[in-house]
Design an enzyme around this catalytic site. Sequence first.
Site, mmCIF file in Angstrom:
data_model
loop_
_atom_site.group_PDB
_atom_site.id
_atom_site.type_symbol
_atom_site.label_atom_id
_atom_site.label_comp_id
_atom_site.label_asym_id
_atom_site.label_seq_id
_atom_site.Cartn_x
_atom_site.Cartn_y
_atom_site.Cartn_z
ATOM 1 N N GLU A 84 87.959 16.586 -100.911
ATOM 2 C CA GLU A 84 87.121 16.836 -99.731
ATOM 3 C C GLU A 84 85.723 16.212 -99.917
ATOM 4 O O GLU A 84 85.342 17.142 -100.964
ATOM 5 C CB GLU A 84 87.208 18.505 -98.808
ATOM 6 N N CYS A 126 77.964 16.673 -95.786
ATOM 7 C CA CYS A 126 78.486 15.122 -96.048
ATOM 8 C C CYS A 126 78.912 14.757 -95.169
ATOM 9 O O CYS A 126 79.699 13.530 -94.705
ATOM 10 C CB CYS A 126 80.190 15.904 -96.822
ATOM 11 N N GLY A 149 83.797 18.220 -103.153
ATOM 12 C CA GLY A 149 82.461 17.407 -104.117
ATOM 13 C C GLY A 149 82.500 16.306 -103.790
ATOM 14 O O GLY A 149 82.838 15.703 -102.850
ATOM 15 N N SER A 150 81.745 15.517 -104.810
ATOM 16 C CA SER A 150 81.234 13.804 -104.593
ATOM 17 C C SER A 150 82.964 13.713 -105.372
ATOM 18 O O SER A 150 83.949 14.140 -105.931
ATOM 19 C CB SER A 150 80.090 14.029 -106.171
ATOM 20 N N GLY A 180 85.735 14.095 -107.786
ATOM 21 C CA GLY A 180 86.936 14.890 -107.462
ATOM 22 C C GLY A 180 88.317 13.387 -107.496
ATOM 23 O O GLY A 180 89.597 14.321 -108.177
HETATM 24 P P1 NAD Z 1 80.210 18.134 -107.463
HETATM 25 O O1 NAD Z 1 81.094 16.750 -107.629
HETATM 26 O O2 NAD Z 1 79.003 17.463 -108.512
HETATM 27 O O3 NAD Z 1 81.034 19.337 -107.732
HETATM 28 C C1 NAD Z 1 81.174 19.949 -106.871
HETATM 29 C C2 NAD Z 1 81.932 21.062 -107.957
HETATM 30 O O4 NAD Z 1 82.752 21.285 -109.005
HETATM 31 C C3 NAD Z 1 80.825 22.371 -108.666
HETATM 32 O O5 NAD Z 1 80.960 23.465 -108.244
HETATM 33 C C4 NAD Z 1 80.696 21.239 -109.574
HETATM 34 O O6 NAD Z 1 80.779 22.497 -110.871
HETATM 35 C C5 NAD Z 1 82.414 21.391 -110.009
HETATM 36 N N1 NAD Z 1 82.389 20.764 -111.048
HETATM 37 C C6 NAD Z 1 81.541 19.520 -111.578
HETATM 38 N N2 NAD Z 1 82.454 18.427 -112.619
HETATM 39 C C7 NAD Z 1 83.891 19.470 -112.793
HETATM 40 C C8 NAD Z 1 85.024 18.761 -113.273
HETATM 41 N N3 NAD Z 1 84.721 17.836 -114.233
HETATM 42 N N4 NAD Z 1 86.380 19.268 -112.549
HETATM 43 C C9 NAD Z 1 85.927 20.427 -111.655
HETATM 44 N N5 NAD Z 1 85.563 21.227 -111.055
HETATM 45 C C10 NAD Z 1 83.731 19.930 -111.297
HETATM 46 O O7 NAD Z 1 79.354 18.069 -105.787
HETATM 47 P P2 NAD Z 1 77.865 18.421 -105.422
HETATM 48 O O8 NAD Z 1 76.928 17.653 -106.419
HETATM 49 O O9 NAD Z 1 77.742 20.083 -105.830
HETATM 50 O O10 NAD Z 1 77.468 18.889 -103.968
HETATM 51 C C11 NAD Z 1 77.818 17.343 -103.276
HETATM 52 C C12 NAD Z 1 78.528 16.312 -103.192
HETATM 53 O O11 NAD Z 1 79.849 16.779 -102.252
HETATM 54 C C13 NAD Z 1 78.278 15.174 -102.261
HETATM 55 O O12 NAD Z 1 79.276 13.907 -102.972
HETATM 56 C C14 NAD Z 1 79.190 15.611 -100.853
HETATM 57 O O13 NAD Z 1 79.240 14.594 -100.411
HETATM 58 C C15 NAD Z 1 80.123 16.151 -100.782
HETATM 59 N N6 NAD Z 1 80.494 17.258 -100.120
HETATM 60 C C16 NAD Z 1 81.685 17.169 -99.516
HETATM 61 C C17 NAD Z 1 82.572 17.821 -98.365
HETATM 62 C C18 NAD Z 1 83.327 17.161 -97.648
HETATM 63 O O14 NAD Z 1 84.137 18.399 -97.241
HETATM 64 N N7 NAD Z 1 84.141 16.075 -98.135
HETATM 65 C C19 NAD Z 1 81.276 19.069 -98.329
HETATM 66 C C20 NAD Z 1 80.353 19.273 -98.715
HETATM 67 C C21 NAD Z 1 80.303 18.603 -99.773
#
Ligand code: NAD
Length: 473
Positions: A245, A279, A223-224, A228
């Site tokens: 990641e 990503c 995620g973001s 993270g």
């Molecule tokens: P996000 O970080 O908002 O959410 C990712 C996941 O985490 C979701 O399931 C969300 O509900 C959960 N989440 C939210 N708050 C949380 C917390 N406090 N504790 C634990 N989990 C929580 O990301 P997004 O908007 O869903 O996705 C986009 C982001 O993901 C972009 O920054 C992108 O670069 C990244 N991404 C990275 C990769 C990689 O492999 N490096 C791959 C795909 C996406």
Amino acid sequence: MTYSFGHREGVFWTGGEAFETINPAHPGIVSGRYSETRLEDFDTIFATARHAALEWAATPGLRRQALTETWLDRIEAATEEIALAITLEMGKTLADARGEILHSLKEARFAVAEASRPIGEVMPSARPGLRNMTLRRPRGVIVAATPWNYPVLTPLRKLAPAFAHGNAVVLKPSEISPAAACLIAELAAGLFPRGLFQIVLGGGHVGAALTGHPQADGVTFTGSVATGKAVYAAAARNLTEVQLELGGKNGIVVHDSEDLDACIDQVVAGAVENAGQRCTGISRLLVQRKLAAEVEARIATRMSRMRVGDGMAADIDMGPMASRAHFARVEAAIAKGVAEGARRVTAGTDGRQEGFFIRPTLFADVTPDMSLAREEIFGPVLSMLTYEDIDEALSILNGVEFGLAAALYSNRNDIVQRFVSEAEAGMLHVNHQSAIDANMPFAGIKNSGVGAPSIGRSAINFYTTEHAVYIKS
Ligand code: NAD
């Protein structure tokens, strides 16, 4: 089609607040109806997972891998059904959704095969009568939280190595696009011990309860960067191993090319694939100043030809942004770029009333200090910067907090060598965009990743623990 997955202990945990997903091409249409996992169920979920993990760990490794393969076969057979769920909730084209499933199965099959390789070494000992060896064992209960942009690929990238190496998994798919993950959980029915693969549903507070749970043995998160960091901090309180990641601001450096058209095709493909919601998507283009005008014109021509629309239509290249909130974020990033003085070469919005559509957008005259050059946008927005020599190119390329993917176009050996040694990214691509293979580590450095990369051979470092064994006869 409206997806709904009811409470089933050991598989789906629901019963909390209701939430819906919508079709981002037609925001008036509901795609899924769910209810969140209740936080009071978490202790039962972890107890169930622990029980399943112990049973699974006691199952012979090759048997575990065979059962995981059978599950992957079922997923492959259900490709059309799962692709539809991806498109209806997340918006990408059906062709892209099929491609996502195909690629994720390649990765998963590779991960399963890797789990049949050696899991230990015999070592020389220091004392008579002693046999020393190292041994890897399943880590235990893995928790996983995934984003919305690859609703099958990202979960499967975690689930396949986890199961093949002998672990249980509790997965929280994104609340924007959970149907595909729920479908693949249903396809595991009858194959694994009860509770080996459980799904929890909901937003950030459910993710936080999951990833911060003291019974988690490993936390794998995609995620973001901001989320993270929160996940890392919560895991640290329990001293739990992490695999993070995170985001990127991936650059492609165009230094020289014998076939500029082929190079530009790759640049544009890298920028707009999955509507830029990737990503490893190409977000910055660094061009040698003398090539800039030519490159700009060719990109603009290609981008303005692209067809943007409903992912269900056959004749489109790119779908919408996945959610209203994300659409607003991308629009705001474009507006900020204009306000900061960058020159928008191709149109930003689509002008349609319905759907979260953003057309491929090229910005020129971008300077390294602008938000367009520094912040992840995660949409079909390409920021073009120019440079004089490779020193300047590398300095711009590396001048961001991220380190996920980087690409270079050059046929000069010295330039390629500099790039491979000095570009600050986990994945380095020469003479193509940032597309990956299913057997290579998916690695990020700097703020783009922490812990053992997934896919590739290094996944074993996260999905197992290493033990030193001393046997005295
Ligand atoms: P996000 O970080 O908002 O959410 C990712 C996941 O985490 C979701 O399931 C969300 O509900 C959960 N989440 C939210 N708050 C949380 C917390 N406090 N504790 C634990 N989990 C929580 O990301 P997004 O908007 O869903 O996705 C986009 C982001 O993901 C972009 O920054 C992108 O670069 C990244 N991404 C990275 C990769 C990689 O492999 N490096 C791959 C795909 C996406």
